[in-house]
Design a protein around this motif. Structure first.
Motif, short mmCIF file in Angstrom:
data_model
loop_
_atom_site.label_atom_id
_atom_site.label_comp_id
_atom_site.label_asym_id
_atom_site.label_seq_id
_atom_site.Cartn_x
_atom_site.Cartn_y
_atom_site.Cartn_z
N ASP A 1 69.76 25.67 48.12
CA ASP A 1 71.07 25.71 47.48
C ASP A 1 71.37 24.36 46.83
N GLY A 2 71.48 24.35 45.51
CA GLY A 2 71.77 23.12 44.79
C GLY A 2 70.57 22.21 44.67
N ASN A 3 70.69 21.20 43.81
CA ASN A 3 69.65 20.18 43.75
C ASN A 3 69.46 19.53 45.11
N GLU A 4 70.58 19.39 45.84
CA GLU A 4 70.52 18.79 47.17
C GLU A 4 69.62 19.61 48.10
N GLY A 5 69.78 20.94 48.04
CA GLY A 5 69.01 21.80 48.91
C GLY A 5 67.53 21.82 48.59
N VAL A 6 67.20 21.86 47.29
CA VAL A 6 65.78 21.84 46.90
C VAL A 6 65.14 20.52 47.30
N ALA A 7 65.83 19.41 47.05
CA ALA A 7 65.29 18.10 47.42
C ALA A 7 65.05 18.03 48.93
N GLY A 8 65.99 18.55 49.72
CA GLY A 8 65.84 18.54 51.16
C GLY A 8 64.68 19.39 51.64
N LEU A 9 64.51 20.57 51.04
CA LEU A 9 63.40 21.45 51.44
C LEU A 9 62.05 20.82 51.11
N VAL A 10 61.93 20.24 49.92
CA VAL A 10 60.66 19.61 49.55
C VAL A 10 60.35 18.45 50.49
N LYS A 11 61.37 17.67 50.80
CA LYS A 11 61.16 16.50 51.65
C LYS A 11 60.69 16.88 53.05
N GLN A 12 61.14 18.02 53.55
CA GLN A 12 60.80 18.39 54.92
C GLN A 12 59.65 19.40 55.01
N THR A 13 59.13 19.85 53.86
CA THR A 13 58.08 20.88 53.87
C THR A 13 56.77 20.31 53.35
N PRO A 14 55.76 20.14 54.20
CA PRO A 14 54.46 19.65 53.74
C PRO A 14 53.85 20.59 52.69
N ASN A 15 53.15 20.01 51.73
CA ASN A 15 52.41 20.74 50.69
C ASN A 15 53.33 21.55 49.76
N SER A 16 54.58 21.11 49.63
CA SER A 16 55.54 21.84 48.82
C SER A 16 55.66 21.26 47.42
N ILE A 17 56.19 22.07 46.52
CA ILE A 17 56.55 21.65 45.17
C ILE A 17 57.89 22.27 44.83
N GLY A 18 58.73 21.51 44.12
CA GLY A 18 60.03 22.00 43.69
C GLY A 18 60.42 21.33 42.38
N TYR A 19 61.65 21.53 41.96
CA TYR A 19 62.14 20.89 40.74
C TYR A 19 63.59 20.47 40.97
N VAL A 20 63.90 19.25 40.58
CA VAL A 20 65.25 18.71 40.72
C VAL A 20 65.52 17.76 39.55
N GLY A 21 66.78 17.39 39.37
CA GLY A 21 67.10 16.35 38.42
C GLY A 21 66.44 15.04 38.83
N LEU A 22 66.04 14.24 37.85
CA LEU A 22 65.39 12.97 38.12
C LEU A 22 66.20 12.12 39.09
N GLU A 23 67.53 12.17 38.96
CA GLU A 23 68.39 11.36 39.82
C GLU A 23 68.22 11.72 41.29
N TYR A 24 68.01 13.00 41.59
CA TYR A 24 67.81 13.43 42.97
C TYR A 24 66.43 13.03 43.48
N ALA A 25 65.43 13.08 42.62
CA ALA A 25 64.09 12.65 43.02
C ALA A 25 64.09 11.18 43.41
#
Length: 369
Positions: A220-244
């Motif tokens: 949910d949200g850029n926040e949610g995608v960033a959080g999922l990628v950070k906690q999930t090994p071998n993951s890929i996602g997409y977020v705004g550069l600012e969130y990365a």
């Protein structure tokens, strides 16, 4: 704030460069036309409510703090995703919406009041990943990204990825695909690019902020995608550069074989400049849909718009919205680069000015210098 009845606690969870804004905004859902501190005679409202894009939330929060100090206007902004922002704008539960996906003709008709798209800022959407032992930016073509999100490429050491990254030690691990679960302007920027470069994507999921995902899990949200990628090994996602950047996520380069471009404020600015002639007078244009090309041009780039009505009912409210829009597109632009957003080019600012000056309520102009 003297009245607390009907207020909802909304957490943005946004980290800014100077401080962590992991706090919450209170939003009066029972009265979008909040003219507290103003008389009925056309004074400027002291508080306005807005909602929408999570992509632009760090920028909105930073500008709102400065606006409150310098102009005395308090902006309560909900980071709920672009689709939610458009819906609340249409329903008139907020004074303005914010979206990285332009309103459709049907949405504009439903909203009434001749909705305007005020470009607020630009930015890059980047592929982020969590891959042990791979800390430098991987290279991706649009077709490879499309095949990953279509479920056609399922392992990190797939030859299609390995060919683009001959020096990387890619693991024989399944790719965990992460996408947005909510209606999202970030998704619109991402999928508009995929549709522009991949016939399979264009004829399949297609472009837009809400699509049927072939594979993956949603955040949910850029926040949610960033959080999922950070906690999930071998993951890929997409977020705004600012969130990365703020979440210390590794992000990749995008382009064609031999011409991969690192996402940055500069390369996203180059993308907006590359499609300048294609942007219409009403500014309703997704930059990534044109697959902008050129040296140093990062193609997965878009604009965020503040959605306002050219004709509003309440003059005090309209004056506050117009001043906020003007501040975002002028003084606020100075904050953009440090937050990893792209300041608007002069031609877009000039058009913003014309649109803001056209705003009216109670037979009067809402913005006066």
């Amino acid at each position: 704030m003297s009245e607390l009845r009907g207020w909802k606690l909304v957490c943005a969870g946004v980290a800014l460069s100077s401080m962590l804004l992991a706090g919450c905004a209170t939003v009066d859902e029972s009265a979008s036309q909040d003219t507290s501190g103003s008389s009925g005679g056309g004074e400027v409202a002291q508080r306005i409510n807005g909602a929408g894009s999570s992509f632009v939330a760090p920028f909105m929060d930073s500008v709102a703090g400065q606006l409150a100090q310098e102009e005395g206007i308090e902006v309560n902004y909900q980071s709920i995703g672009s689709s939610g922002g458009r819906e609340q704008f249409i329903q008139k539960t907020v004074a303005f919406g914010a979206s990285d996906e332009p309103m459709s003709d049907e949405e504009m008709q439903e909203a009434g009041g001749n909705p305007l798209h005020i470009a607020a800022v630009g930015g890059a959407v980047v592929p982020v990943y969590n891959l042990e032992g791979v800390e430098s930016g991987l290279n991706f073509t649009g077709e490879v990204l499309a095949d990953i999100y279509l479920g056609n490429i399922t392992r990190w050491n797939d030859p299609a990825i390995a060919e683009l990254n001959p020096d990387a030690q890619l693991p024989d691990a399944k790719i965990a695909v992460v996408h947005r679960s909510d209606g999202s302007g970030t998704t619109n920027i991402w999928t508009s690019y995929l549709a522009a470069v991949s016939p399979k994507w264009e004829s399949g999921p297609g472009a837009g902020g809400e699509i049927k995902w072939p594979t993956g899990i949603g955040g949910d949200g850029n926040e949610g995608v960033a959080g999922l990628v950070k906690q999930t090994p071998n993951s890929i996602g997409y977020v705004g550069l600012e969130y990365a950047v703020q979440n210390d996520l590794t992000y990749g380069n995008v382009g064609e074989q031999g011409a991969f471009v690192e996402p940055s404020v500069e390369s996203a600015r180059a993308a907006i400049a590359a499609v300048g002639d294609e942007i219409p007078e009403d500014l309703r244009f997704t930059v990534s849909s044109a697959n902008p090309q050129g040296e140093g041009v990062y193609p997965i780039t878009g604009l965020t718009w503040v959605l306002v009505r050219q004709q509003m009912d309440d003059l005090a409210q309209c004056k506050a919205v117009a001043r906020t829009a003007w501040y975002l597109t002028h003084e606020g632009q100075e904050l953009a680069p440090d937050l990893n957003y792209v300041p608007l080019p002069e031609n877009i600012v000039s058009r913003d000015e014309e649109l803001i000056r056209s705003m009216e309520a109670e037979g009067q102009k809402c913005y006066t210098e």
